[in-house]
Motif scaffolding. Structure first.
Motif, short mmCIF file in Angstrom:
data_model
loop_
_atom_site.label_atom_id
_atom_site.label_comp_id
_atom_site.label_asym_id
_atom_site.label_seq_id
_atom_site.Cartn_x
_atom_site.Cartn_y
_atom_site.Cartn_z
N ILE A 166 30.30 -31.79 -32.15
CA ILE A 166 28.86 -30.89 -32.27
C ILE A 166 28.94 -30.54 -30.50
N LYS A 167 28.44 -29.22 -30.58
CA LYS A 167 28.27 -28.65 -29.06
C LYS A 167 26.76 -29.05 -28.69
N LYS A 168 26.08 -29.41 -29.46
CA LYS A 168 24.70 -29.83 -28.90
C LYS A 168 24.57 -30.97 -28.45
N ASP A 169 23.59 -31.45 -27.42
CA ASP A 169 23.41 -32.80 -27.08
C ASP A 169 22.20 -33.43 -27.80
N ILE A 170 22.54 -34.36 -28.75
CA ILE A 170 21.20 -34.87 -29.49
C ILE A 170 20.95 -36.17 -28.73
N LYS A 171 19.82 -36.26 -28.22
CA LYS A 171 19.43 -37.79 -27.97
C LYS A 171 19.15 -38.73 -29.01
N CYS A 172 19.67 -39.90 -28.71
CA CYS A 172 19.47 -41.05 -29.65
C CYS A 172 18.39 -42.06 -29.15
N LYS A 173 17.84 -42.63 -30.07
CA LYS A 173 16.84 -43.71 -29.52
C LYS A 173 17.71 -45.12 -28.72
N ASP A 174 16.91 -45.37 -27.78
CA ASP A 174 17.76 -46.44 -26.94
C ASP A 174 16.80 -47.58 -26.83
N ASP A 175 15.76 -47.87 -27.42
CA ASP A 175 14.79 -49.26 -27.38
C ASP A 175 15.70 -50.09 -28.35
N GLU A 176 14.64 -51.28 -28.68
CA GLU A 176 15.30 -52.46 -29.33
C GLU A 176 14.86 -52.39 -30.98
N LEU A 177 14.07 -51.30 -31.25
CA LEU A 177 13.68 -51.40 -32.48
C LEU A 177 14.37 -50.79 -33.48
N THR A 178 14.25 -50.71 -34.89
CA THR A 178 14.84 -50.28 -35.83
C THR A 178 14.58 -48.82 -35.94
N HIS A 179 15.63 -48.04 -36.07
CA HIS A 179 15.39 -46.72 -36.25
C HIS A 179 16.38 -45.97 -37.45
N LEU A 180 15.87 -44.93 -38.03
CA LEU A 180 16.45 -44.48 -39.16
C LEU A 180 17.20 -43.11 -38.71
N TYR A 181 18.52 -43.06 -39.28
CA TYR A 181 19.29 -41.87 -38.91
C TYR A 181 19.70 -41.29 -40.10
N THR A 182 19.69 -39.98 -40.13
CA THR A 182 20.03 -39.35 -41.28
C THR A 182 20.88 -37.89 -40.99
N LEU A 183 21.89 -37.74 -41.77
CA LEU A 183 22.89 -36.46 -41.64
C LEU A 183 22.76 -35.71 -42.86
N ILE A 184 22.26 -34.37 -43.17
CA ILE A 184 22.30 -33.67 -44.22
C ILE A 184 23.41 -32.39 -43.87
N LEU A 185 24.33 -32.36 -44.66
CA LEU A 185 25.51 -31.16 -44.66
C LEU A 185 25.05 -30.28 -45.80
N ASN A 186 24.75 -29.09 -45.72
CA ASN A 186 24.36 -28.23 -46.99
C ASN A 186 25.53 -27.39 -47.25
N PRO A 187 25.61 -26.92 -48.67
CA PRO A 187 26.89 -25.87 -49.10
C PRO A 187 26.75 -24.57 -48.43
#
Length: 424
Positions: free
Chosen positions: A158-179
């Motif tokens: 991907i050409k965009k810069d998406i910042k992730c979480k970098d702490d010690e807690l649990t995080h939920l990641y979701t990717l949706i691809l649409n038709p």
């Protein structure tokens, strides 16, 4: 017969529910049985080992158990298979939770979605996948969410810069691809990025290219400013940058036969004005910046199926970690966006609060222990100082007593001598 709108709405809702599918779900709720569903790659002999753990802090001791990396500086390769499917004509949702409780310094936290023909026992970093998605952290410079899509055998970032979480807690990641060729990335059930596959990846050639036949006209003047032709350099402008020091004098002991001809040292010329340049004026012939005309790219062909994968069948964890301890949990692959959101709320959403509370309490206890240890160290130091002072005082008292005894003994001897003289 015409049905009421309310009944039609109910039927539509039922139809959506029936059509929606969950292709893969893994929460590790049955202990070590996960080992029968997940396959370790044998491509290398020294892959890192996984263990089932909720970690050092959690919201629920059982529900929060997931796969945890357990060895530092290792590659990890593990995968799970499910019934193959195609996402043609429907959304594809890939979702999971990640917890870097080890204060990760460099390592992956992403998943890979593979075609069903993957040889799981030989999965490795070069195995072709459909999608790579999730956080990746290395030092201060790399803290991003990878969204890599394989199109016609080639991986595209991907050409965009998406910042992730970098702490010690649990995080939920979701990717949706649409038709409809759009996508969405969510972290903790909140959208952080979205757009179109064609615009945000270089999977297709550009629609337009610069016309190879077009050239800037020879008389095109794109200089906004030019030298003033009427501006001339003043006659006294040319001055050397350095001059001999007028105040310098030849030393009295200078010997020209030995030292050569004496020359005064050079100093900066106060009259030096630098390089002369004429004044700038607006260019009367300026035509603006020349824009290269574009034409339709003959190599471009629209593809309405960039989002589509025909044989999805394996979810894999193929990554490297310098410091181990990351926990993966709550995997979900579905075509129902709402189902994914609700599943995220039921899992991560239900335990995130208690998890943070437990972590805060642990940190508070650790802080108090550190403070007590520091106080104890300081007290021991003070006690040692007091003991040294007491020892010093005792030594002084002992010396004083010894002096007194010496004086008394001396007095006794003098008295005996006097008495002896009287007797004589």
């Amino acid at each position: 017969m015409k049905l009421p709108a309310a009944i039609l709405t109910v039927f539509a809702s039922i139809a959506v529910t029936i059509d929606a599918s969950v292709y893969f779900k893994e929460q590790f709720l049955d202990g070590d049985a996960w080992k029968t569903r997940w396959t370790e790659s044998k491509h290398k002999s020294d892959y890192g080992q996984w263990k089932l753990s909720a970690g050092k802090f959690y919201g629920d001791a059982e529900a929060d158990k997931g796969l945890q990396t357990s060895q530092d500086a290792r590659f990890y390769a593990l995968s799970a298979r499910f019934e193959p499917f195609s996402n043609e004509g429907k959304p594809l949702v890939v979702q999971f939770t990640v917890k870097h409780e080890q204060k990760i310094d460099c390592g992956g936290g992403y998943v890979k979605v593979f075609p069903a023909d993957l040889d799981q026992s030989d999965m490795h970093g070069e195995s072709q996948y459909y999608i790579m998605f999730g956080p990746d952290i290395c030092g201060y410079s790399t803290k991003k969410v990878h969204v890599i899509i394989n199109y016609k055998g080639k991986n595209h970032l991907i050409k965009k810069d998406i910042k992730c979480k970098d702490d010690e807690l649990t995080h939920l990641y979701t990717l949706i691809l649409n038709p409809d060729q759009t996508y969405e990335v969510k972290i903790n059930n909140e959208k952080v990025e979205s757009g179109s596959l064609e615009e945000d990846w270089d999977m297709l050639p550009p629609k337009k290219i610069k016309d190879p036949e077009a050239k800037k006209p020879s008389d095109w003047d794109d200089r906004a400013k030019i030298d003033d032709p009427n501006d001339t350099k003043p006659e006294d402008f040319d001055q050397p940058e350095t001059i001999p020091d007028p105040d310098a004098k030849k030393p009295d002991d200078w010997d020209e036969d030995m030292d050569g001809e004496w020359e005064p040292p050079m100093i900066t010329n106060p009259e030096y004005k630098g390089e002369w340049k004429p004044k700038q004026i607006d260019n009367p012939d300026y035509k603006g910046a020349w824009v290269h005309p574009e034409i339709d790219n003959p190599e471009y062909t629209q593809d309405a199926a960039m989002y589509k994968f025909d044989n999805i069948g394996v979810l894999g964890l193929d990554l490297w970690q310098v410091k181990s301890g990351t926990i993966f949990d709550n995997f979900l692959i579905t075509d129902d966006v709402k189902e994914a959101e609700e599943f995220g709320n039921e899992t991560w959403g239900a335990t995130k609060g208690p998890e943070k509370k437990m972590k805060d309490e642990q940190e508070d206890i650790e802080r108090k222990l550190r403070e007590e240890e520091e106080k104890s160290k300081n007290k021991d130091t003070e006690d040692d100082d007091d003991e040294e002072e007491e020892d010093g005082e005792e030594d002084e008292e002992a010396e004083g007593e010894h002096d007194d005894e010496t004086d008394e003994d001396a007095g006794t001897d003098e008295d005996s001598d006097a008495k002896l003289k009287d007797e004589l």
